[in-house]
Design a protein around this motif. Structure first.
Motif, PDB file in Angstrom:
ATOM      1  N   UNK A 155       0.884  -1.325   0.045  1.00 11.71           N
ATOM      2  CA  UNK A 155      -0.162   0.152  -0.061  1.00 11.71           C
ATOM      3  C   UNK A 155       0.889   1.214   0.118  1.00 11.71           C
ATOM      4  N   UNK A 156       1.941   1.122   0.988  1.00  7.81           N
ATOM      5  CA  UNK A 156       2.800   2.419   0.672  1.00  7.81           C
ATOM      6  C   UNK A 156       3.459   2.528  -0.300  1.00  7.81           C
ATOM      7  N   UNK A 157       4.011   1.491  -1.197  1.00  5.43           N
ATOM      8  CA  UNK A 157       4.653   1.682  -2.320  1.00  5.43           C
ATOM      9  C   UNK A 157       3.787   2.182  -3.508  1.00  5.43           C
ATOM     10  N   UNK A 158       2.465   1.826  -3.347  1.00  2.00           N
ATOM     11  CA  UNK A 158       1.541   2.348  -4.561  1.00  2.00           C
ATOM     12  C   UNK A 158       1.252   3.649  -4.322  1.00  2.00           C
ATOM     13  N   UNK A 159       1.297   4.245  -2.796  1.00  3.50           N
ATOM     14  CA  UNK A 159       1.101   5.724  -2.661  1.00  3.50           C
ATOM     15  C   UNK A 159       2.352   6.286  -3.046  1.00  3.50           C
ATOM     16  N   UNK A 160       3.428   6.264  -2.831  1.00 10.67           N
ATOM     17  CA  UNK A 160       4.755   6.686  -3.355  1.00 10.67           C
ATOM     18  C   UNK A 160       4.758   6.622  -4.683  1.00 10.67           C
ATOM     19  N   UNK A 161       4.479   5.414  -5.428  1.00 10.40           N
ATOM     20  CA  UNK A 161       4.633   5.571  -6.885  1.00 10.40           C
ATOM     21  C   UNK A 161       3.501   6.494  -7.616  1.00 10.40           C
ATOM     22  N   UNK A 162       2.388   6.769  -6.906  1.00 16.07           N
ATOM     23  CA  UNK A 162       1.391   7.477  -7.575  1.00 16.07           C
ATOM     24  C   UNK A 162       2.033   9.129  -7.263  1.00 16.07           C
ATOM     25  N   UNK A 163       2.608   9.215  -6.175  1.00 12.89           N
ATOM     26  CA  UNK A 163       2.789  10.481  -5.820  1.00 12.89           C
ATOM     27  C   UNK A 163       4.390  11.104  -6.174  1.00 12.89           C
ATOM     28  N   UNK A 164       4.923  10.235  -6.927  1.00  8.45           N
ATOM     29  CA  UNK A 164       6.371  10.389  -7.448  1.00  8.45           C
ATOM     30  C   UNK A 164       6.364  11.624  -8.185  1.00  8.45           C
ATOM     31  N   UNK A 165       7.669  12.405  -8.191  1.00  6.67           N
ATOM     32  CA  UNK A 165       7.826  13.517  -9.246  1.00  6.67           C
ATOM     33  C   UNK A 165       7.632  12.844 -10.735  1.00  6.67           C
ATOM     34  N   UNK A 166       7.012  13.689 -11.537  1.00  6.70           N
ATOM     35  CA  UNK A 166       6.803  13.164 -12.667  1.00  6.70           C
ATOM     36  C   UNK A 166       5.525  12.576 -13.117  1.00  6.70           C
ATOM     37  N   UNK A 167       4.739  11.986 -11.869  1.00  2.13           N
ATOM     38  CA  UNK A 167       3.710  11.049 -11.999  1.00  2.13           C
ATOM     39  C   UNK A 167       2.406  11.727 -12.767  1.00  2.13           C
ATOM     40  N   UNK A 168       2.464  13.053 -12.666  1.00  4.60           N
ATOM     41  CA  UNK A 168       1.184  13.475 -13.225  1.00  4.60           C
ATOM     42  C   UNK A 168       1.143  13.769 -14.513  1.00  4.60           C
ATOM     43  N   UNK A 169       2.176  13.788 -15.372  1.00  7.67           N
ATOM     44  CA  UNK A 169       2.193  13.901 -16.738  1.00  7.67           C
ATOM     45  C   UNK A 169       2.153  12.458 -17.267  1.00  7.67           C
ATOM     46  N   UNK A 170       2.668  11.468 -16.633  1.00 10.53           N
ATOM     47  CA  UNK A 170       2.342  10.081 -16.932  1.00 10.53           C
ATOM     48  C   UNK A 170       0.762   9.731 -16.675  1.00 10.53           C
ATOM     49  N   UNK A 171       0.259  10.194 -15.791  1.00 12.03           N
ATOM     50  CA  UNK A 171      -1.317   9.885 -15.378  1.00 12.03           C
ATOM     51  C   UNK A 171      -2.154  10.488 -16.446  1.00 12.03           C
ATOM     52  N   UNK A 172      -1.736  11.886 -16.853  1.00 12.61           N
ATOM     53  CA  UNK A 172      -2.587  12.834 -17.722  1.00 12.61           C
ATOM     54  C   UNK A 172      -2.330  12.097 -19.106  1.00 12.61           C
ATOM     55  N   UNK A 173      -1.405  11.575 -19.606  1.00 12.28           N
ATOM     56  CA  UNK A 173      -1.293  10.772 -20.667  1.00 12.28           C
ATOM     57  C   UNK A 173      -1.991   9.812 -20.806  1.00 12.28           C
ATOM     58  N   UNK A 174      -2.170   8.750 -19.641  1.00 10.25           N
ATOM     59  CA  UNK A 174      -2.794   7.720 -19.653  1.00 10.25           C
ATOM     60  C   UNK A 174      -4.218   7.788 -19.570  1.00 10.25           C
TER      61      UNK A 174
END
Length: 50
Positions: free
Chosen positions: A23-42
């Protein structure tokens, strides 16, 4: 019945720890730097025309 007891003790200790770390790993993965760009593209994939 012995197998059930062993599995129950495992789930209560190491299984819970593994799920918490996942659970902590998923949260860290989601909130990592650069994650917003990848999420917006997806998120825009279904809207792209072929």
């Amino acid at each position: 019945m012995e197998t059930y007891t062993a599995m129950r003790h495992f789930a209560d200790s190491w299984g819970l720890l593994a799920m918490a770390l996942f659970f902590v790993g998923v949260i860290v993965f989601i909130l990592r730097p650069g994650g917003k760009k990848a999420a917006d593209e997806a998120a825009s994939i279904p809207l792209k025309e072929d």
